[in-house]
Write an enzyme that holds these catalytic residues in place. Sequence first.
Site, mmCIF file in Angstrom:
data_model
loop_
_atom_site.group_PDB
_atom_site.id
_atom_site.type_symbol
_atom_site.label_atom_id
_atom_site.label_comp_id
_atom_site.label_asym_id
_atom_site.label_seq_id
_atom_site.Cartn_x
_atom_site.Cartn_y
_atom_site.Cartn_z
ATOM 1 C CG HIS A 288 -20.306 -21.337 -8.004
ATOM 2 N ND1 HIS A 288 -22.376 -21.045 -8.937
ATOM 3 C CD2 HIS A 288 -21.124 -20.001 -6.628
ATOM 4 C CE1 HIS A 288 -22.912 -20.798 -7.703
ATOM 5 N NE2 HIS A 288 -22.370 -20.063 -7.089
ATOM 6 C CG ASP A 300 -25.785 -17.225 -6.074
ATOM 7 O OD1 ASP A 300 -24.101 -17.990 -6.002
ATOM 8 O OD2 ASP A 300 -26.558 -18.635 -5.496
ATOM 9 C CD GLU A 334 -21.118 -22.927 -4.429
ATOM 10 O OE1 GLU A 334 -21.394 -22.292 -2.987
ATOM 11 O OE2 GLU A 334 -22.910 -22.820 -4.930
ATOM 12 C CD GLU A 335 -25.341 -22.374 -5.807
ATOM 13 O OE1 GLU A 335 -26.460 -22.312 -4.956
ATOM 14 O OE2 GLU A 335 -25.875 -21.024 -6.177
ATOM 15 C CG ASP A 362 -20.359 -18.110 -4.200
ATOM 16 O OD1 ASP A 362 -22.055 -17.407 -4.759
ATOM 17 O OD2 ASP A 362 -21.075 -19.165 -3.689
#
Length: 443
Positions: A288, A300, A334-335, A362
């Site tokens: 992501h 991340d 994504e988060e 991830d």
Amino acid sequence: MKYIFLIFFMNLLPQYAGKSLRTDDSYPKTFEDIKNEIAGYTDIAKAIIDLAVHGKAQNRSYERLAVFADTIGPRLSGSKNLDAAIKYMFSALQEDGLENVHLEPVKVPHWERGEEFAMMLEPRNHSIAILGLGSSVATPPEGITAEVIVVASFDELHKRAQEAKGKIVVYNEPFISYGETVRYRSQGAVEAAKVGAVASLIRSIASFSVNSPHTGWQNYQPDVPQIPTACISVEDAEMMSRMSFRGTKIVVHLKMGAKTYPDSPSFNTVAEIVGSKYPEQIVLVSGHLDSWDVGQGAMDDGGGAFISWEALSLIKDLGLRPKRTLRLVLWTAEEQGGIGAEQYYRLHKENISNFDIVMESDEGTFKPSGLGFTGNAKARDIVKEIMTLLQPINVTDVYDNADGTDIDYWMRDRVPGERALQVPACVMTSVNTSGFIILKGTR
């Protein structure tokens, strides 16, 4: 590293190998035939390893990521920085010579944290490091000043519900695993609001801390009052827990200026190497592109996104053409709960029979320890044989179950999934503010 190689070998296997990942049908050929065919790719495996580890591609993915992270910075959903990151990657993938580079529209949440401040006023003045949790509401402009109640679990909170009314709930939940403990972050505000609390502060979901709170997304529920919520460091949560155990009164002043705006337009970023024999069949690799706003998002999930890109680059550089189409997807939002991945799934699920395997990276970019795989037993046997080609870098283990926010939709529909597993080489730090994903193997 093994993530890159598995992608390639999955594409070179003949059609029956790919299809048997999803079904329990008998193999058209014996398993011994399949093993022999896989062994025939030993020289190609060595060429990929040599290019990635010793050749001109050595450190290339790191250098690409460093330039990207330094140039763009944080990439919060709905932000101008995320827009810039998507434009940057769209151009970079085109310049790399990949095929069918395009953007697929997505509507994503747009939340900004604003100014944040927390101070313990009793029994002494102490500045509390906080990070508001994603989607949190703001405090009133003057802030909230209230007594604190410290609990270690939802059960304790409910048993002490009468005490919690009008107070700030501090959760000092013990860290068990990310997958199990993260529920305090996602549900903490709702459970506190149900018992009449005015705000909640959650101990960061981490096994280690250096006075570093870690943000992440949280969820409100309909018909439950929305109260401000933030994470605090392990140290401050433990300190207030000790004070509370002694019977000491704790008073905290909390001020948060968070704002939620209407959903914003964004994009999943897609590129391919089209398959030579079965172009309609898809091997999907992904990471992501979005991140949180208080770090660069290098780990991340910049690292995952860029090693996924590197997989395609290595194949292209060697002049190889996989049998199946290798599709790279760089997810957005994504988060915030896999928003980009969910919308991608809904858009493409009508062609689900063409997706042979979905992969996600991830979990950081540390020393590989093996491969997590979700699929039937016959498919697992094939994957184990493929992994023997990675003996030169000593990464051959296959573990039960893949896991990942962005590929779960597909795996629930029985598309095989893969996720790279790694030696736990770091603790959560302020660079990785959304939390470090620990695989639980829940399937």
